[in-house]
Write a protein that holds these residues in place. Structure first.
Motif, PDB file in Angstrom:
ATOM      1  N   ASN A  85     -20.226  11.503  -8.397  1.00 29.25           N
ATOM      2  CA  ASN A  85     -18.775  11.532  -8.004  1.00 29.25           C
ATOM      3  C   ASN A  85     -18.492  13.077  -7.680  1.00 29.25           C
ATOM      4  O   ASN A  85     -19.276  14.116  -7.693  1.00 29.25           O
ATOM      5  CB  ASN A  85     -17.680  11.140  -9.169  1.00 29.25           C
ATOM      6  N   HIS A  86     -17.132  13.236  -7.562  1.00 33.00           N
ATOM      7  CA  HIS A  86     -16.786  14.848  -6.790  1.00 33.00           C
ATOM      8  C   HIS A  86     -16.881  15.886  -8.043  1.00 33.00           C
ATOM      9  O   HIS A  86     -16.756  16.977  -7.876  1.00 33.00           O
ATOM     10  CB  HIS A  86     -15.334  14.556  -6.503  1.00 33.00           C
TER      11      HIS A  86
ATOM     12  N   TYR B 192     -18.600   8.538  -2.794  1.00 30.21           N
ATOM     13  CA  TYR B 192     -17.897   9.495  -2.923  1.00 30.21           C
ATOM     14  C   TYR B 192     -17.729  10.674  -1.821  1.00 30.21           C
ATOM     15  O   TYR B 192     -19.107  10.982  -1.521  1.00 30.21           O
ATOM     16  CB  TYR B 192     -18.094  10.206  -4.117  1.00 30.21           C
ATOM     17  N   GLY B 193     -16.677  10.804  -1.135  1.00 31.88           N
ATOM     18  CA  GLY B 193     -16.831  11.802   0.209  1.00 31.88           C
ATOM     19  C   GLY B 193     -15.913  11.439   1.197  1.00 31.88           C
ATOM     20  O   GLY B 193     -15.822  10.213   1.199  1.00 31.88           O
TER      21      GLY B 193
ATOM     22  N   ASP C  26      -7.978   8.396  -0.835  1.00 29.50           N
ATOM     23  CA  ASP C  26      -8.370   9.491  -1.735  1.00 29.50           C
ATOM     24  C   ASP C  26      -7.377   9.135  -3.039  1.00 29.50           C
ATOM     25  O   ASP C  26      -6.218   9.007  -3.020  1.00 29.50           O
ATOM     26  CB  ASP C  26      -7.513  10.537  -1.129  1.00 29.50           C
TER      27      ASP C  26
ATOM     28  N   GLY D 238     -10.388  11.157  -6.388  1.00 30.63           N
ATOM     29  CA  GLY D 238     -10.824  11.837  -5.222  1.00 30.63           C
ATOM     30  C   GLY D 238     -11.299  10.597  -3.900  1.00 30.63           C
ATOM     31  O   GLY D 238     -11.174   9.458  -4.163  1.00 30.63           O
TER      32      GLY D 238
END
Length: 401
Positions: free
Chosen positions: A252-253, A365-366, A382, A387
């Motif tokens: 993940n972020h 994630y991204g 988002d 995120g």
């Protein structure tokens, strides 16, 4: 009772039995005159309707409505429910027959998920027995169930008091490290590996005795080099499908390893059709263990009903170098793999000759995540907590299945 040859997804106590729900409806929605049910996503407290998890599940519920040819009513609100009959997709397992009936649920034709007779049955606690016959346990606890699933779960105990926890830990630590697991933790959260009894004593000193009595905790043999398999079965309308597969991790972020999706081999029909597939020895073991677990839950907890059942099976090496396999927990509610489950059912509905597919879910994630053609996106936004994340499901037909 579930039959090993062709298991259904619940225990039918029979019409008119007190405290029971009908597993199989007396009238099929498609054949019954009157208004069609509206599919609603029922968000059980606590609920963040704007969060990625519930928005994803609501999207899967919408896909289920498309599969059934029913209208989708979005999030269910008790103060302003849609008019007419409803088909519920609860975010959590319903923990009493009364709670189900208050929603108007009388049988499996009105539900994608599950109903159990007590809160603890919907948690990890039901995967293990007590440390001794006189151990503290909640009302409704069935000691015979723990004995029945002992052979298909990892060595462990469910405990509700400090003395019982210490005794359980002494037994487990004699053979290696143990894993302490809070009963309602998800995605590996609420877990702690312990190698010495003093670590548990410290945890107990910091834990309120009344909280432990009410909620309990699981102590279980710890494994390394673990692979987690998913075994499950879903039913929607006239369609039933069963599957076995694996879970993937992603980053993940925050740089943490988290659930990244599932890849499932899905077959049309019950567990017998799944067992007839060319499965690896490890997957065949996982399927057999999950089936026993499923059968025993229905046998020992009257009122149990599930039209969506998923079992996590851990396979790995213990501290003595022994390979082990065991069911960790159950999920009788819409879950992370449900996007793939519904996608597979849609494929079977569209192609009556198809017997098996490979279906998968993906959580990435991204920004600007490429989504394969034909995949159904269930979330792309988002989120305030995690995120930017994209979640989608897809199906691939394979001749070698």
């Amino acid at each position: 009772m579930i039959l090993a040859q062709e298991p259904s997804l619940g225990a039918d106590a029979g019409p008119g039995t007190a405290g029971s729900l009908r597993t199989h409806p007396s009238d099929d929605h498609a054949a019954t005159a009157g208004p069609r049910p509206t599919v609603v996503f029922h968000c059980i407290d606590p609920c963040r309707e704007g969060g990625h998890d519930h928005r994803t599940k609501a999207s899967v519920a919408h896909a289920l409505a498309d599969l059934l040819g029913l209208p989708f009513g979005g999030f269910y609100r008790a103060d302003a429910p849609p008019q007419g009959p409803l088909f519920f997709v609860p975010s959590e397992t319903l923990t009493s027959v009364q709670a189900a009936r208050q929603l108007g649920i009388e049988d499996g034709a009105q539900l994608f998920g599950g109903v159990v007779p007590h809160d603890f049955v919907a948690t990890k606690l039901v995967s293990h027995g007590l440390v001794h016959a006189q151990a503290t346990a909640p009302a409704g606890w069935q000691p015979a169930h723990g004995e029945a699933v002992q052979a298909v779960t990892l060595p462990g105990y469910s405990v509700f008091s400090a003395p019982d926890a210490l005794l359980a830990a002494e037994r487990l630590l004699a053979h290696g490290s143990l894993r302490l697991k809070k009963p309602d933790g998800v995605g590996g959260l609420g877990q702690q590996v312990m190698r010495h009894i003093d670590e548990l004593r410290l945890w107990l000193d910091e834990t309120d005795a009344e909280v432990l009595r009410q909620h309990g905790v699981v102590l279980e043999r710890n494994l390394r080099q673990v692979e987690t398999l998913s075994v499950g079965q879903v039913q929607a309308g006239p369609l039933t499908a069963s599957y076995v597969g694996t879970q993937q991790l992603t980053t993940n972020h925050r740089g943490e390893e988290v659930y990244g999706g599932s890849t499932l081999t899905v077959v049309r029909g019950g567990f017998d059709a799944l067992r007839a597939m060319r499965l690896s020895p490890e997957m065949a073991t996982a399927v057999d263990q999950a089936l026993v677990y499923h059968q025993e839950a229905a046998r020992h907890y009257p009122g149990f009903l599930a039209t969506r059942a998923n079992y996590d099976v851990a396979q790995g090496i213990d501290d003595r170098g022994q390979w082990r396999s065991g069911v960790l927990e159950q999920s009788w509610r819409i879950g992370g793999a449900s996007g793939a489950e519904v996608a597979a059912l849609q494929h079977f509905q569209a192609d009556p000759a198809c017997r098996a597919v490979r279906a998968s879910t993906h959580e990435v994630y991204g920004d600007q995540v490429p989504v394969p053609a034909g995949a159904r996106v269930h979330y792309d936004d988002d989120d305030a907590e995690v995120g930017r994340v994209t979640k989608y499901a897809q199906v691939e037909a394979h001749a070698d299945l």
